[in-house]
Write an enzyme that holds these catalytic residues in place. Structure first.
Site, PDB file in Angstrom:
ATOM      1  N   ASP A  10       0.033  -3.283  10.449  1.00 54.91           N
ATOM      2  CA  ASP A  10       0.306  -2.139   9.586  1.00 54.91           C
ATOM      3  C   ASP A  10      -0.971  -1.846   8.801  1.00 54.91           C
ATOM      4  OD1 ASP A  10       1.877  -0.231   8.023  1.00 54.91           O
ATOM      5  OD2 ASP A  10       1.748  -1.726   6.430  1.00 54.91           O
ATOM      6  N   ASP A  12      -1.253   0.521   5.435  1.00 57.28           N
ATOM      7  CA  ASP A  12      -1.062   0.596   3.988  1.00 57.28           C
ATOM      8  C   ASP A  12      -0.302  -0.614   3.457  1.00 57.28           C
ATOM      9  OD1 ASP A  12      -2.084   3.414   3.329  1.00 57.28           O
ATOM     10  OD2 ASP A  12      -0.691   3.801   4.968  1.00 57.28           O
TER      11      ASP A  12
END
Length: 220
Positions: A10, A12
């Site tokens: 991922d 953020d």
């Protein structure tokens, strides 16, 4: 010891600290509609922007939702103030590249937003970047992580998903990947189902075994 053949990160909250920008942009948007900030912030994290907009704009025509999406995307992509790589992120990605270990970024953000944040944090460009535009269903559905594994040429079970958000952790588990939770709140659902829990990427030790398999350990 956790073993894998590739990584699905991922962006953020996992590789990049963009929390202030995300919350600032969404709160500005919410002010236009009179939606309390706390209500927005409790929902948006880890999800595609379009999913959140549809949630907060029930009954609105899709054309209106798409117009809001473009405006929000422009705001998020242009605001990089305060964005930086999280501790251990640059070093980890450099080690993977040095050892030719496959890795991808799999984000709920769009291409403009993800690209702006990665560049602002001075992270290397991934060979595989999966963004919101490329999947029909965003996290917590498994689509994005399944696509990331496919584009790395790996089976989902041979990949480790590295995530901070509940929606992303759920997506990784649903995809059949191994999952490492990093920076995840203690109240995160499914935290007892993940393979490893880290406070920081600095805790992750990566070793290349004979034959090319990758072993992962938690630094104590």
């Amino acid at each position: 010891m956790l073993k894998c053949n590739g990584f699905l990160f991922d962006l953020d909250g996992t590789l990049v600290d963009s929390l202030a920008v995300v919350e600032r942009s969404w709160c500005q948007w919410g002010d236009r509609f009179g939606i309390p900030h706390q209500e927005i912030l409790q929902f948006i994290h880890g999800k595609q922007a379009i999913t959140s907009l549809r949630h907060f704009m029930p009954g609105q025509p899709e054309s209106a939702i798409q117009a809001e999406f473009l405006a929000l995307e422009k705001l998020e992509a242009s605001d990089t103030d305060g964005i930086h790589a999280l501790p251990g992120a640059r070093e980890l990605l450099a080690r993977l590249d040095d050892n030719q270990i496959p890795w991808a970024i799999v984000t709920s953000g769009s291409i403009p937003v993800a690209s702006a944040r990665r560049e602002a944090s001075q992270l290397p460009a991934p060979k595989v970047l999966v963004t919101a535009e490329q999947v029909q269903h965003g996290k917590p559905r498994p689509d994005a992580y399944l696509l990331g594994a496919e584009r790395l040429g790996l089976e989902p079970a041979d990949c480790v998903v590295v995530e901070d958000a509940p929606a992303g952790i759920a997506a990784g588990l649903a995809a059949g990947c191994k999952v490492i939770a990093v920076n995840a709140p203690a109240s995160t659902p499914d935290l007892d189902r993940v393979d490893m829990v880290l406070d920081s990427l600095e805790q992750l030790i990566v070793e290349v075994l004979p034959g090319g398999e990758i072993a992962l350990k938690k630094r104590t």
